[in-house]
Design an enzyme around this catalytic site. Structure first.
Site, PDB file in Angstrom:
ATOM      1  N   LYS A   1      37.842  -7.005  30.075  1.00 38.29           N
ATOM      2  CA  LYS A   1      37.929  -7.176  28.626  1.00 38.29           C
ATOM      3  C   LYS A   1      37.432  -8.528  28.158  1.00 38.29           C
ATOM      4  O   LYS A   1      37.561  -8.871  26.991  1.00 38.29           O
ATOM      5  CB  LYS A   1      39.381  -6.986  28.166  1.00 38.29           C
ATOM      6  CG  LYS A   1      39.916  -5.589  28.416  1.00 38.29           C
ATOM      7  CD  LYS A   1      41.373  -5.496  28.035  1.00 38.29           C
ATOM      8  CE  LYS A   1      42.076  -4.441  28.859  1.00 38.29           C
ATOM      9  NZ  LYS A   1      43.527  -4.619  28.842  1.00 38.29           N
TER      10      LYS A   1
ATOM     11  N   PRO B   1      41.789  -3.508  21.332  1.00 38.27           N
ATOM     12  CA  PRO B   1      40.544  -3.236  22.048  1.00 38.27           C
ATOM     13  C   PRO B   1      40.753  -3.170  23.566  1.00 38.27           C
ATOM     14  O   PRO B   1      41.267  -4.104  24.168  1.00 38.27           O
ATOM     15  CB  PRO B   1      39.644  -4.410  21.666  1.00 38.27           C
ATOM     16  CG  PRO B   1      40.540  -5.449  21.092  1.00 38.27           C
ATOM     17  CD  PRO B   1      41.805  -4.789  20.666  1.00 38.27           C
ATOM     18  N   GLU B   2      40.402  -2.064  24.151  1.00 35.65           N
ATOM     19  CA  GLU B   2      40.426  -1.915  25.605  1.00 35.65           C
ATOM     20  C   GLU B   2      38.990  -2.057  26.103  1.00 35.65           C
ATOM     21  O   GLU B   2      38.079  -2.287  25.309  1.00 35.65           O
ATOM     22  CB  GLU B   2      41.000  -0.537  25.975  1.00 35.65           C
ATOM     23  CG  GLU B   2      42.402  -0.337  25.461  1.00 35.65           C
ATOM     24  CD  GLU B   2      43.458  -0.382  26.568  1.00 35.65           C
ATOM     25  OE1 GLU B   2      43.102  -0.593  27.734  1.00 35.65           O
ATOM     26  OE2 GLU B   2      44.642  -0.190  26.254  1.00 35.65           O
TER      27      GLU B   2
ATOM     28  N   ARG C   1      56.362  -1.991  31.355  1.00 36.97           N
ATOM     29  CA  ARG C   1      55.592  -1.496  30.219  1.00 36.97           C
ATOM     30  C   ARG C   1      56.067  -0.120  29.799  1.00 36.97           C
ATOM     31  O   ARG C   1      56.392   0.710  30.642  1.00 36.97           O
ATOM     32  CB  ARG C   1      54.098  -1.388  30.587  1.00 36.97           C
ATOM     33  CG  ARG C   1      53.436  -2.711  30.851  1.00 36.97           C
ATOM     34  CD  ARG C   1      53.423  -3.557  29.625  1.00 36.97           C
ATOM     35  NE  ARG C   1      52.658  -4.780  29.797  1.00 36.97           N
ATOM     36  CZ  ARG C   1      52.842  -5.851  29.068  1.00 36.97           C
ATOM     37  NH1 ARG C   1      53.786  -5.872  28.155  1.00 36.97           N
ATOM     38  NH2 ARG C   1      52.089  -6.903  29.240  1.00 36.97           N
TER      39      ARG C   1
END
Length: 298
Positions: free
Chosen positions: A61, A2-3, A288
DNA sequence: AGAATCGACCGGTAGC
DNA sequence: TGCTACCGGTCGATT
């Protein structure tokens, strides 16, 4: 995972079920759920029971229940968290499975971590396969530039790109003061929050910027442009998330986070860039895995 | 003090 | 087929 747009979908879906209701019972089933609290799971259960949920708020978030005793129940979905709702006295729920195989029945899930039952019998279930998500009971503290309050543990979390009070010009100046790579700054949450790895790559692509560029080496106008690109991507994702699921339980389900995102670069190594046709590359930037177009992102 | 970096947490899955 | 390495978001410790 979930973003921000997915978390907003969950927040908005949860709100009508819990707002104004009192918590009648609560259970922490897995100790990792409350690992960031000083209080024991039993103490947190006891503090929740009797509290009234005034609203469901969100920053980045993180979402939280605004409780009438002055506290906030912070909920982070982590990588795989889901908040699911069942109505009073539902004995079985074939409709869940029928609507979408991705939707789990929380009561039989091996990954059920905690739940609260409200005064009217509505139950909110927290299911989290990878246990990166958590609940954290916090005091609320004032926000310096408005009348809002946020949980004390979120004092380092900046406004996000869907926040109407965000000041893009101010953010751009702060970003430019960093000597780090722009992608690292976007992921950091302290200048602008809610941006994860996927949306970082997408907004950098839309703005034509390389994530490896030093933030300080980018002009203010381009930085504002980058932030606007992020707003565009997130608003569009939110529209899709809000319409791709029907009715009752569903938009409270983390599975809504897997609605089809229209991604231009993320996960598309070897595919042609939608803008210039060059092949999308992948390499590690700021620690990343990062997807980018080598020719139109500079 | 503050900024930057890094390891830990977990389990599905990609890749061997 | 079975094994290992990797991925992601955040926190807290360390540099």
């Amino acid at each position: 995972m979930p973003e921000l747009p997915e978390v907003e979908v969950v927040r908005a879906g949860l709100q009508p079920w819990v707002e104004g209701r009192r918590i009648a019972d609560a259970a922490i089933l897995h100790p990792r759920v409350t690992r960031h609290n000083d209080l024991s799971p039993a103490t947190i259960e006891a503090r929740l029971v009797g509290a009234r949920i005034e609203a469901v708020s969100r920053r980045g978030k993180f979402m939280w229940w605004v409780l009438d005793d002055g506290d906030a129940m912070v909920i982070h979905l982590g990588m795989s968290g889901q908040m699911l709702v069942t109505e009073r006295a539902q004995t079985s729920n074939p409709s869940i499975a029928r609507r979408s195989p991705a939707l789990t029945d929380p009561r039989t899930s091996p990954h059920l971590r905690s739940w609260v039952r409200l005064g009217d019998g509505t139950t909110v279930w927290f299911v989290d396969q990878r246990t990166f998500g958590y609940w954290r009971l916090d005091a609320r503290i004032p926000v310096s530039d408005s009348a809002e309050q946020i949980p004390s543990s979120l004092s380092h979390i900046a406004r996000d790109l869907l926040d109407p009070r965000i000041d893009l010009s101010f953010c751009a100046h702060q970003i430019k003061a960093s000597s780090r790579m722009i992608k690292a700054v976007l992921l950091e949450q302290t200048i602008v929050s809610g941006i994860g790895n996927i949306y970082a790559d997408e907004m950098l692509w839309l703005a034509g910027l390389s994530g490896a560029r030093r933030a300080s080496a980018i002009g203010l106008t381009r930085l504002v442009n980058l932030l606007r690109a992020g707003q565009f991507v997130m608003r569009r994702a939110l529209e899709q998330g809000g319409t791709s699921f029907d009715s009752l339980y569903v938009n409270v389900n983390g599975a809504s986070g897997y609605f089809a995102r229209s991604l231009n670069v993320y996960g598309r190594r070897g595919a042609p860039c939608p803008r210039c046709g060059s092949l999308i590359k992948k390499k590690v930037i700021a620690g990343r895995g990062s997807y980018y177009c080598p020719s139109c992102q500079r």
